[in-house]
Design a protein around this motif. Structure first.
Motif, PDB file in Angstrom:
ATOM      1  N   ARG A   1       0.653  -1.238  -0.083  1.00 17.70           N
ATOM      2  CA  ARG A   1      -0.103   0.103  -0.027  1.00 17.70           C
ATOM      3  C   ARG A   1       0.952   1.134   0.006  1.00 17.70           C
ATOM      4  N   ARG A   2       1.787   1.150   0.948  1.00 19.79           N
ATOM      5  CA  ARG A   2       2.752   2.365   0.999  1.00 19.79           C
ATOM      6  C   ARG A   2       3.383   2.690  -0.464  1.00 19.79           C
ATOM      7  N   LEU A   3       4.074   1.469  -0.918  1.00 23.32           N
ATOM      8  CA  LEU A   3       4.846   1.491  -2.016  1.00 23.32           C
ATOM      9  C   LEU A   3       4.026   1.986  -3.338  1.00 23.32           C
ATOM     10  N   TRP A   4       2.958   1.547  -3.379  1.00 19.55           N
ATOM     11  CA  TRP A   4       1.957   2.110  -4.678  1.00 19.55           C
ATOM     12  C   TRP A   4       1.564   3.321  -4.627  1.00 19.55           C
ATOM     13  N   LEU A   5       1.180   3.728  -3.138  1.00 19.17           N
ATOM     14  CA  LEU A   5       0.852   5.216  -3.122  1.00 19.17           C
ATOM     15  C   LEU A   5       1.971   5.919  -3.321  1.00 19.17           C
ATOM     16  N   ARG A   6       2.986   5.915  -3.138  1.00 23.27           N
ATOM     17  CA  ARG A   6       4.244   6.555  -3.491  1.00 23.27           C
ATOM     18  C   ARG A   6       4.361   6.866  -5.067  1.00 23.27           C
ATOM     19  N   ARG A   7       3.927   5.377  -5.542  1.00 19.17           N
ATOM     20  CA  ARG A   7       4.319   5.403  -7.167  1.00 19.17           C
ATOM     21  C   ARG A   7       3.110   6.429  -7.754  1.00 19.17           C
ATOM     22  N   LEU A   8       2.022   6.387  -7.188  1.00 24.20           N
ATOM     23  CA  LEU A   8       1.018   6.858  -7.728  1.00 24.20           C
ATOM     24  C   LEU A   8       0.987   8.576  -7.518  1.00 24.20           C
ATOM     25  N   GLU A   9       1.671   8.819  -6.381  1.00 21.76           N
ATOM     26  CA  GLU A   9       1.875  10.285  -6.225  1.00 21.76           C
ATOM     27  C   GLU A   9       2.734  10.807  -7.435  1.00 21.76           C
TER      28      GLU A   9
ATOM     29  N   GLY B   1       4.668   5.373 -12.492  1.00 22.17           N
ATOM     30  CA  GLY B   1       5.440   5.831 -11.371  1.00 22.17           C
ATOM     31  C   GLY B   1       7.053   5.917 -11.226  1.00 22.17           C
ATOM     32  N   SER B   2       7.283   5.712 -12.695  1.00 20.76           N
ATOM     33  CA  SER B   2       8.695   5.934 -12.567  1.00 20.76           C
ATOM     34  C   SER B   2       9.186   6.863 -13.450  1.00 20.76           C
ATOM     35  N   GLY B   3      10.450   7.212 -13.692  1.00 19.72           N
ATOM     36  CA  GLY B   3      10.766   8.348 -14.440  1.00 19.72           C
ATOM     37  C   GLY B   3       9.947   9.778 -14.109  1.00 19.72           C
ATOM     38  N   PRO B   4       9.315  10.259 -15.234  1.00 19.65           N
ATOM     39  CA  PRO B   4       8.452  11.429 -15.100  1.00 19.65           C
ATOM     40  C   PRO B   4       7.175  10.841 -14.389  1.00 19.65           C
ATOM     41  N   GLY B   5       7.020   9.682 -14.390  1.00 17.24           N
ATOM     42  CA  GLY B   5       5.733   9.364 -13.843  1.00 17.24           C
ATOM     43  C   GLY B   5       4.739   8.431 -14.571  1.00 17.24           C
TER      44      GLY B   5
END
Length: 1013
Positions: A827-835, A943-947
């Motif tokens: 949950r924490r990891l995916w939330l950061r990637r979604l940010e 969620g990586s690079g520019p998002g």
């Protein structure tokens, strides 16, 4: 008296200072049948005495199997005979009990718990030394050190005398830890409730007490020790005391009466502790005898010592400092090589499994042709179990006295699974294993009902669910599926939860953990019948498990030990326990022997297996507390002394009439190294030959290769030709008339998967406790985007700013993850990637809405028919999002958690967006009126690079209409009975694997090419 019958045991003053013995030790050569020769020698010495005098003879033998073998020989006479009294030097506890020496009331388990508790207390006081979870392993190393010190007759106080000035800082740190043995352990023993001697100290005290009793009042009857090498100070003291008696005798196993003087000097100086006669030489020297003084126990046995193989093997195993004698005696050794190796073979198998198969073939051939008895000698219990399994091919059950590890019996496995969950969350895999166990759920009909409910739980909740069990969440999820569950399911589930859920709570003490462990074991085993119906303690295995579990719980209650060490201690201590083999008829023609038992057993054919370094001989265990110099200063035996004892056992077994040496060239860790004893033999055999390829070593290998080929042939069976690529052609009426858009790419890449899924209707089962993966991320992303679209659908343009859209997206993400993602870390990891993804997505979304483009439908399901030769086929699709643009045309989007497919992949394989667009143009989506699809786009929220990354399709090069027509041609071809569903027609990568590779038997027809074959 009777002692006079032992005429060769005449009083002789000792030649060693301070030692007085009555006779030299009497050897049985390595090539002898020890039990037969010893029994025959005893018979001859008692031949002129009344028969009842035999019953007054006291034998001290090295092992119970030796005793059985000796009694078999003595009982085989024509007339009924009296039998001698037998005790065992390995069981000095009997002497200790007679001497009134105190022992541990709870046995070794209580002692181990006490040491672990002291170790845990030390780690609490010095947290920098290690984690508290390390206490069981550290306590085990302390116990080994304590046993070694006391077995050598040394007090733990000697540790204080070590001078650490010359040693590294590591040893200074270790000395603080060793204070547990030197200071705290004696204090613990001094407490009133623990007044006991440690096992090794008790054995030494028992031997000393027996020696003093004999010295004060020597027995009038003969006392004979046989089969022991005196490998510990306790047994050496006992043997020395027996040798002093007027009617005493010490019979040495496998002594070489032709031991060269230079070898003798090397052995008694301690320069060659790894030599097979090192311990015996120390014993003989301690008894005041020289290398040629011991006279054979059985007259005429000298010829056995001079047989070619014993003589050659003794030369091969010479200590390294004196192997120059090989060069001087090359001509003589060359003549001995042929006879020495004539009845030997060497099996070098590629793997341990093939080694076991070849060994089993050798043993079975010997047993089934009726020519004699065969024996396997190995210290490797895993190999012994493999050989036993392989012998089942011929319906042969070997006589294996070692039994089975208690932890591998059915009750041991169930108890081990439960112990591993003490203080830890239950996992889906562990829960399934517990419920599947044959001892779970009671017996009879109760067990059958339990199995039905367990299958339902596994299928409906455990497969594909979270790895860790949240009982409340699991119960709620099952309640939603109540209509699909068997009758009585929730009553059964309530019993399972009541039995297993308490295990996860941290236990304050080991006693609490033990109480909870046993309660769960009985509750799970009894099932609906309650504790009275528990099947766990039934049969011999169950009785052994019950005794161990109760002793373990009693030991846990005696020590102030935390519950965190419980599982590690259970695993370590049950691994040392053996259970008797299940009651079944063992074939007397095949025996499996440990290396110690092989001293007294004889067979027509002996297989010595596991002959790789680290197995036989075993690798010296590293000493974490004492360096080599520190061991020497303390007076402890060097680590190589154990190798010398193993070498003696090897030499004894290798002198059988016919011998097969066996080893595996590789194990699970990689290539293995030839055992040092075989390496010596190889060097000598090749060295005395003209060329290595003409040596007896090469001949031994050729004979072994024949056995290996024979064993391999058993598994090969009939020659097989390479299979063809599976290409089933089901009748047209059995072929699917409805296909989702996601299956189009699968049909292009792997038609066989469509056949298996859509025609045979087979589905892959999810794994137990599946960890979150890309599929879960994708499902959650689509749910988040659906919630986001619904929440912002009616926003006016001035409100739909990038910042507002980003806030709305993150709000929906947090809510969706809290509801639907039961994995806290993910949950924490995916939330950061979604940010990060939202920072890229929000401006893009604001631009779309500014251009008059608004979400029309999300997660829309639609269908459109294609006219095919055998009738219409419906293509279905779920569109992640459909927008109505300002000009009335439609835009279709597909969300991805990874990178979108490339243009080349879309052109050849990825047709999902085109299918959704074609359905939209045909009015196939509810509430979406037909209109041209002018824009198709993949939105990758990585969620990586520019998002993120957007991939708009070029409809000029790939028009929707042309793609639809192309799909009609493709699907039309599969509407022909002649078109096959070929396996892996165009895979992306052959190494990826597919859900149906095992069904298509991919490995039997593929040659590993990227096209799958």
């Amino acid at each position: 008296g009777v002692g006079a019958a032992l005429q060769h045991l005449q009083h002789r003053p000792s030649r060693a200072a301070g030692v007085e013995v009555q006779a030299d030790p009497a050897p049985c050569p390595a090539a002898a049948d020890f039990a037969r020769d010893f029994a025959e020698g005893l018979r001859r010495r008692m031949a002129d005495r009344p028969p009842q005098d035999m019953a007054r003879v006291r034998l001290h033998l090295n092992a119970r199997r030796t005793g059985r073998a000796v009694l078999e020989v003595l009982e085989s006479g024509a007339d009924a005979a009296y039998l001698p009294r037998i005790s065992y030097v390995s069981a000095l506890e009997e002497e200790a009990a007679r001497a009134g020496l105190p022992g541990w009331a709870g046995g070794g388990l209580r002692r181990r718990f006490a040491l672990t508790a002291l170790t845990e207390a030390f780690l609490r006081a010095e947290p920098g030394f290690g984690a508290r979870s390390d206490a069981p392993a550290l306590a085990a190393s302390l116990q080994t050190l304590l046993d070694e010190l006391q077995g050598a007759g040394l007090s733990a106080d000697r540790l204080r005398t070590l001078d650490l000035g010359e040693h590294a800082a590591h040893w200074e740190k270790a000395s603080r830890f060793l204070a547990i043995v030197a200071d705290h352990w004696p204090e613990h023993l001094a407490q009133e409730e623990h007044r006991a001697l440690d096992p090794e100290a008790r054995r030494l005290a028992a031997a000393q007490a027996q020696a003093e009793a004999w010295a004060a009042a020597p027995p009038a009857d003969p006392v004979i020790a046989a089969g022991s090498t005196g490998s510990t100070p306790a047994t050496a003291l006992l043997l020395e005391a027996i040798a002093r008696l007027p009617g005493g005798a010490v019979v040495l196993p496998g002594w070489d009466p032709r031991l060269p003087r230079d070898v003798w000097e090397a052995l008694i100086s301690g320069a060659a502790p790894e030599h097979p006669h090192a311990r015996l030489a120390e014993l003989v020297h301690g008894l005041g005898a020289g290398p040629r003084d011991p006279r054979p126990w059985l007259e005429g046995a000298e010829a056995g010592a001079d047989a070619p193989r014993p003589r050659f093997l003794c030369e091969a195993l010479r200590p390294a400092p004196v192997t120059d004698a090989w060069v001087l005696r090359r001509a003589t050794l060359a003549k001995q090589a042929g006879p020495a190796a004539a009845r030997c073979a060497l099996i070098e198998a590629p793997t341990p499994r093939e080694e076991a198969a070849a060994v089993a073939a050798v043993l079975a051939a010997e047993a089934l042709d009726g020519s004699g008895r065969a024996a396997l000698v190995t210290p490797d219990r895993a190999l012994a179990r493999r050989v036993t399994a392989e012998l089942a091919r011929w319906d042969l059950t070997p006589d294996d006295s070692a039994g089975r590890p208690l932890g591998l019996t059915p009750p041991g496995v169930l108890l081990g699974l439960l112990a591993a969950r003490i203080g830890r969350p239950m996992t889906a895999a562990a829960l399934a294993a517990l419920l599947r166990h044959p001892l779970a759920g009671g017996g009879g009909e109760t067990r059958a009902a339990h199995a039905r409910q367990a299958r339902a739980l596994e299928r409906r909740a455990l497969r594909g669910g979270p790895a860790e069990i949240d009982w409340a969440r699991l119960r709620a999820g099952l309640a939603r599926q109540a209509a699909r569950l068997p009758e009585g399911f929730f009553e059964w589930f309530q019993r399972v939860e009541a039995a297993l859920a308490p295990l996860a709570r941290p236990a304050e003490t080991a006693a609490e953990a033990a109480e909870r462990h046993l309660a769960a074991s009985v509750a799970l085993s009894g099932g609906a019948d309650g504790p009275e119906g528990a099947t766990l303690w039934r049969d011999e295995d169950g009785e052994a498990a019950r005794r161990f579990a109760e002793a373990f719980a009693e030991a846990a209650a005696s020590a102030p030990l935390g519950g965190g060490a419980y599982a590690a201690l259970w695993s370590a201590l049950i691994g040392r326990e053996n259970a008797p083999e299940a009651a079944r008829a063992a074939d007397p023609r095949i025996r499996i022997l440990g290396t110690l038992e092989a001293r007294a057993e004889s067979a027509d054919l002996v297989v010595l297996a596991g002959l790789s370094e680290g197995v036989w001989p075993p690798a010296p265990e590293p000493d974490p507390w004492l360096s080599r110099n520190m061991r020497r200063d303390l007076g402890l035996a060097p680590a190589e002394a154990r190798i010398g004892l193993s070498a003696h056992d090897f030499l004894q077994a290798a002198c059988a009439r016919r011998v097969v040496f066996a080893r595996a060239l590789r194990d699970e860790g990689g290539p293995t190294t030839l055992s040092r004893w075989l390496a010596r033999l190889k060097t000598l055999l090749e060295g005395v030959a003209e060329r290595p390829e003409t040596s007896e070593w090469a001949a031994m290998r050729r004979r072994g290769e024949a056995w290996l080929r024979a064993a391999q042939t058993l598994d090969q069976g009939r020659p097989q030709t390479r299979a063809e690529r599976p290409s089933p052609r089901p009748p047209v009426e059995a072929r699917p008339r409805k296909l989702p858009a996601t299956a189009v790419e699968e049909l292009i890449r792997d038609p066989y998967a469509v056949y298996a899924r859509r025609v045979l209707r087979l589905r892959r089962l999810d794994p137990l406790g599946r960890p979150p993966d890309a599929r879960d991320r994708g499902i959650l992303l689509h749910r988040i985007m659906e919630r986001f679209a619904e929440a912002t659908r009616d926003w006016p343009a001035e409100r739909a700013t990038a910042a507002a859209l980003r806030d709305a997206l993150m709000a929906q993400a947090e809510a969706a993850l809290a509801e639907d993602a039961p994995w806290a870390a993910e949950r924490r990891l995916w939330l950061r990637r979604l940010e990060r993804a939202s920072a890229w997505f929000a401006p893009e979304e604001a631009g779309r809405r500014a251009r008059g483009q608004m979400p029309l439908r999300v997660e829309a399901e639609g269908a459109r028919d294609l006219a095919l030769p055998a009738g219409p086929m419906s293509l279905t699709a779920r569109a992640d999002r459909i927008d109505r643009r300002a000009d009335g045309t439609l835009a279709v989007y597909d969300y991805k958690t990874g990178a979108p497919p490339s243009a080349a992949e879309v052109a050849a394989f990825a047709k999902q967006l085109h299918v959704a667009a074609a359905i939209a143009e045909g009015g196939g989506f509810a509430d979406v009126s037909a209109a041209p699809a002018a824009h198709l786009e993949y939105i990758g929220l990585t969620g990586s690079g520019p998002g993120g990354k957007a991939q708009a399709l070029d409809l000029g090069k790939m028009p929707v209409g042309e793609t639809w027509e192309g799909l009609g041609r493709l699907l039309g071809a599969y509407d022909q009975a002649s078109t096959p569903y070929a396996a892996r027609l165009r895979p992306k990568r052959v190494r990826d694997g597919g859900d149906y590779d095992h069904l298509s038997r991919f490995g039997e027809w593929s040659d590993g090419r990227e096209d799958g074959g």
